[in-house]
Motif scaffolding. Structure first.
Motif, PDB file in Angstrom:
ATOM      1  N   ARG A   4       0.847  -1.192   0.000  1.00 55.87           N
ATOM      2  CA  ARG A   4       0.000   0.000   0.000  1.00 55.87           C
ATOM      3  C   ARG A   4       0.889   1.251   0.000  1.00 55.87           C
ATOM      4  N   VAL A   5       0.627   2.148  -0.950  1.00 51.59           N
ATOM      5  CA  VAL A   5       1.520   3.280  -1.184  1.00 51.59           C
ATOM      6  C   VAL A   5       0.783   4.612  -1.077  1.00 51.59           C
ATOM      7  N   LEU A   6       1.457   5.582  -0.439  1.00 54.09           N
ATOM      8  CA  LEU A   6       0.997   6.971  -0.406  1.00 54.09           C
ATOM      9  C   LEU A   6       1.965   7.808  -1.232  1.00 54.09           C
ATOM     10  N   LEU A   7       1.432   8.642  -2.122  1.00 51.70           N
ATOM     11  CA  LEU A   7       2.240   9.533  -2.949  1.00 51.70           C
ATOM     12  C   LEU A   7       2.114  10.958  -2.428  1.00 51.70           C
ATOM     13  N   ALA A   8       3.239  11.603  -2.128  1.00 51.18           N
ATOM     14  CA  ALA A   8       3.223  12.980  -1.634  1.00 51.18           C
ATOM     15  C   ALA A   8       4.095  13.847  -2.525  1.00 51.18           C
ATOM     16  N   ASP A   9       3.471  14.719  -3.304  1.00 50.20           N
ATOM     17  CA  ASP A   9       4.189  15.615  -4.216  1.00 50.20           C
ATOM     18  C   ASP A   9       3.267  16.782  -4.532  1.00 50.20           C
ATOM     19  N   ASP A  10       3.829  17.981  -4.591  1.00 51.75           N
ATOM     20  CA  ASP A  10       2.967  19.153  -4.810  1.00 51.75           C
ATOM     21  C   ASP A  10       2.580  19.330  -6.281  1.00 51.75           C
ATOM     22  N   GLU A  29      -0.684  -1.044  -4.623  1.00 59.39           N
ATOM     23  CA  GLU A  29      -1.928  -0.265  -4.633  1.00 59.39           C
ATOM     24  C   GLU A  29      -1.655   1.138  -4.099  1.00 59.39           C
ATOM     25  N   VAL A  30      -2.003   2.153  -4.870  1.00 58.52           N
ATOM     26  CA  VAL A  30      -1.894   3.541  -4.401  1.00 58.52           C
ATOM     27  C   VAL A  30      -3.157   3.853  -3.605  1.00 58.52           C
ATOM     28  N   VAL A  31      -2.992   4.008  -2.287  1.00 58.56           N
ATOM     29  CA  VAL A  31      -4.163   4.175  -1.423  1.00 58.56           C
ATOM     30  C   VAL A  31      -4.501   5.642  -1.156  1.00 58.56           C
TER      31      VAL A  31
END
Length: 216
Positions: A4-10, A29-31
């Motif tokens: 399970r993945v979290l993406l953090a980018d502006d 999976e991008v959660v």
């Protein structure tokens, strides 16, 4: 098991591109996604991802401060955080090392490297983007003349051999083959090394090796 993945980018286009690439992988999976450090912390608390891909430069709260919060001692859930960076972010890379980042990924990494980075972070059995990470760590290797007196190493001879191979980007399987030991024995050595060095993950072991000159 699904990672399970979290993406953090502006940048929306960066998050969208990463999400499309990762969503095509059967085991990833991008959660959640976040556009700044504050939202990254909130989404991590809500979704408890296994891996966070964290941009360093973001509004409201930068990636370094978000990393520091997610990897703080006593946190109820500590994901593996991979910092997304460029080679001109030396000081940020150094801070990331000391706040618990488990690796680095270049902004222009291709689809294959992106998926590999997520899997490496989740398993902990290889440096993330090893050639890139080693190049970054080399920048923090102190010249022998400036390093001062050599302090006694807390590691055994075998642990020293394992640490040296880790610092050069070798996987557990490669270390096992090189030293003619089992992969399970490599894991045991790494657990002992982390305990002796106070290292939270593989990249901190590698950083110690470069900073002390062992990697050279």
């Amino acid at each position: 098991m699904t990672i399970r993945v979290l993406l953090a980018d502006d940048q929306t286009i960066v998050r969208t591109g990463m999400a499309m690439i990762l969503s095509a992988e059967d085991d990833i999976e991008v959660v959640a996604q976040a556009a700044d450090g504050v939202a990254a912390i909130q989404q991590a608390d809500l979704h408890r991802p296994d891996v966070v891909l964290m941009d360093i430069r973001m509004p409201r709260l930068n990636g370094i401060e978000a990393l520091r919060h997610l990897c703080r001692p006593g946190a109820a859930h500590t994901p593996k955080v991979v910092m997304v960076t460029t080679f001109d972010d030396d000081e940020y890379v150094h801070q990331s090392l000391h706040h618990g980042a488990c690796g680095f990924l270049l902004k222009d990494a291709g689809p294959r490297l992106l998926a590999e980075a997520v899997r490496s972070a989740a398993s902990g059995e290889a440096l993330i983007s090893p050639s890139i990470t080693v190049r970054l760590l080399e920048r923090f290797a102190r010249p022998a003349a400036a390093a001062g007196p050599v302090r006694p190493s807390p590691l055994s001879e075998r642990e020293t051999e394992v640490t040296a191979l880790v610092s050069r980007g070798h996987t557990n399987a490669e270390i096992a083959a090189a030293l003619h030991i089992s992969a399970g024995t490599v894991k045991t050595h790494l657990t002992n090394i982390q305990g002796k060095l106070g290292a939270r993950n593989r990249v901190e072991i590698a950083a110690w090796a470069w900073e002390t000159g062992l990697a050279r």
